[in-house]
Design a protein around this motif. Structure first.
Motif, PDB file in Angstrom:
ATOM      1  N   TYR A 275       0.853  -1.188   0.000  1.00  0.00           N
ATOM      2  CA  TYR A 275       0.000   0.000   0.000  1.00  0.00           C
ATOM      3  C   TYR A 275       0.888   1.237   0.000  1.00  0.00           C
ATOM      4  N   ASP A 276       0.654   2.119  -0.978  1.00  0.00           N
ATOM      5  CA  ASP A 276       1.418   3.363  -1.097  1.00  0.00           C
ATOM      6  C   ASP A 276       0.588   4.496  -0.499  1.00  0.00           C
ATOM      7  N   PRO A 277       0.917   4.965   0.715  1.00  0.00           N
ATOM      8  CA  PRO A 277       0.110   6.009   1.361  1.00  0.00           C
ATOM      9  C   PRO A 277       0.066   7.314   0.580  1.00  0.00           C
ATOM     10  N   SER A 278       1.119   7.628  -0.163  1.00  0.00           N
ATOM     11  CA  SER A 278       1.146   8.908  -0.865  1.00  0.00           C
ATOM     12  C   SER A 278       0.121   8.964  -1.987  1.00  0.00           C
ATOM     13  N   SER A 279      -0.139   7.835  -2.627  1.00  0.00           N
ATOM     14  CA  SER A 279      -1.128   7.800  -3.707  1.00  0.00           C
ATOM     15  C   SER A 279      -2.455   7.208  -3.255  1.00  0.00           C
ATOM     16  N   GLY A 280      -2.434   6.500  -2.117  1.00  0.00           N
ATOM     17  CA  GLY A 280      -3.642   5.832  -1.652  1.00  0.00           C
ATOM     18  C   GLY A 280      -3.980   4.600  -2.465  1.00  0.00           C
ATOM     19  N   LEU A 281      -2.986   4.036  -3.160  1.00  0.00           N
ATOM     20  CA  LEU A 281      -3.220   2.916  -4.047  1.00  0.00           C
ATOM     21  C   LEU A 281      -2.429   1.686  -3.613  1.00  0.00           C
ATOM     22  N   ILE A 282      -2.929   0.530  -4.008  1.00  0.00           N
ATOM     23  CA  ILE A 282      -2.176  -0.710  -3.858  1.00  0.00           C
ATOM     24  C   ILE A 282      -1.365  -0.895  -5.131  1.00  0.00           C
ATOM     25  N   VAL A 283      -0.056  -1.024  -4.984  1.00  0.00           N
ATOM     26  CA  VAL A 283       0.840  -1.083  -6.141  1.00  0.00           C
ATOM     27  C   VAL A 283       1.794  -2.265  -5.998  1.00  0.00           C
ATOM     28  N   ALA A 284       2.474  -2.583  -7.088  1.00  0.00           N
ATOM     29  CA  ALA A 284       3.468  -3.657  -7.057  1.00  0.00           C
ATOM     30  C   ALA A 284       4.642  -3.241  -6.181  1.00  0.00           C
ATOM     31  N   ALA A 285       5.142  -4.168  -5.372  1.00  0.00           N
ATOM     32  CA  ALA A 285       6.273  -3.873  -4.493  1.00  0.00           C
ATOM     33  C   ALA A 285       7.516  -3.511  -5.302  1.00  0.00           C
ATOM     34  N   SER A 286       7.620  -4.063  -6.506  1.00  0.00           N
ATOM     35  CA  SER A 286       8.793  -3.824  -7.339  1.00  0.00           C
ATOM     36  C   SER A 286       8.645  -2.622  -8.261  1.00  0.00           C
ATOM     37  N   ASP A 287       7.412  -2.100  -8.397  1.00  0.00           N
ATOM     38  CA  ASP A 287       7.164  -0.987  -9.320  1.00  0.00           C
ATOM     39  C   ASP A 287       5.949  -0.193  -8.844  1.00  0.00           C
ATOM     40  N   PRO A 288       6.161   0.966  -8.231  1.00  0.00           N
ATOM     41  CA  PRO A 288       5.040   1.738  -7.684  1.00  0.00           C
ATOM     42  C   PRO A 288       4.082   2.281  -8.744  1.00  0.00           C
TER      43      PRO A 288
END
Length: 307
Positions: A275-288
């Protein structure tokens, strides 16, 4: 728990071929409908349409019936945060026989039938554990979402003060993609202030709950069966305090339900996503910049702080 409140509302991924093709044409998916017809003509009708290796295509998120469930622990900060499987976390025993608050934090439409702008009817089921007689609950809400995006919501109240039993709590969620113009006008009322505060619950049984929840379920069923409307997601998640290897635990945090191909259940790894708090999205650990390419729902569970 009632026996399958949505069992008579199969999602599009579980329809018979002829029904699926007809429903796809209703929402403008003529190419997908033609592919289903061709596959049925060549291979003959399958005994069960939802089998993943029967579909003539593999790239539509709405065609799947399986879900992967993850948990994001409470916290703050700018750093990417890990997601764990619901069977990997520790249950919080202090929630036993207590009350919790359920909110909808994310509804992402990676791919729903029809494309473009979607009106999504969301039905959330739970059982309120109160002394004497537990209450079966349904809460309806509707959200406008553009294909490939998420609904503009966070912290949308669903159940406020839901009673948790000694064994835990169970949820079921059903989404309907609404394309019928008359139904869209009718659903405008669900966007009013009266529905945005969620279903507030008491510590004792409430006589008005039964007819209210019955109306909510009837609304979902009526709309799901109408022309140009189609059920897309349906999942059940039971959260307990036990330590069984294949169970799911109840704790505070966010629960994530991702609609994936059934074959992916053997290879899906939550370690691959954060989970990327800055975007509020769930993203790939290897590629945000890489998003989960599937539809998902995220609901938050927290301790009820009311009276």
């Amino acid at each position: 728990m009632t026996d399958g409140p949505f069992d008579d509302l199969p999602v599009i991924g579980a329809l018979a071929p002829a029904e699926a093709a007809a429903k796809l044409r209703e929402v403008g998916e003529d190419g997908a409908a033609a592919a289903v017809d061709r596959a049925t003509t060549v291979k003959g009708p399958p005994t069960r349409f939802g089998v993943s290796d029967w579909w003539p295509f593999r790239d539509r998120a709405w065609q799947h019936t399986a879900h992967a469930f993850g948990h994001l622990a409470p916290g703050s900060g700018a750093e990417a945060r890990p997601i764990r499987g619901v069977g990997e976390i520790e249950a919080d025993p202090t929630l036993k026989d207590g009350r919790i608050r359920i909110v909808l934090n994310r509804l992402r439409v990676a791919d729903y039938p029809g494309g473009g702008n979607h009106r999504v009817l969301f039905d959330f089921f739970a059982r309120n554990q109160v002394p004497g007689r537990p209450e079966d609950l349904h809460f309806n809400a509707t959200y406008r979402v553009r294909e490939g995006e998420r609904a503009p919501i966070a912290g949308y109240p669903i159940f406020v003060g839901l009673g948790v039993g000694s064994e835990g709590v169970a949820f079921r969620c059903h989404t309907v993609n609404v394309k019928n113009d008359a139904d869209e006008a009718f659903l405008d009322m669900l966007e009013g202030d009266a529905f945005r505060s969620g279903l507030k619950l008491a510590t004792a049984a409430q006589p008005a709950i039964a007819p209210l929840t019955g109306m909510a379920l009837a609304l979902t069923k009526s709309i799901a069966r109408r022309n140009r409307n189609v059920s897309v997601q349906d999942f059940y998640l039971g959260l307990d305090f036990a330590g069984t290897a294949m169970g799911a635990r109840l704790a505070e945090g966010d629960y994530i339900a991702v609609q994936i191909p059934e074959s992916f259940q053997r290879v899906w790894r939550w370690d691959d996503w954060v989970y990327d708090p800055s975007s509020g999205l769930i993203v790939a650990a290897s590629d945000p910049d890489q998003l989960i390419p599937y539809n998902y729902v995220v609901f938050g569970v927290s301790r009820y702080q009311g009276d």
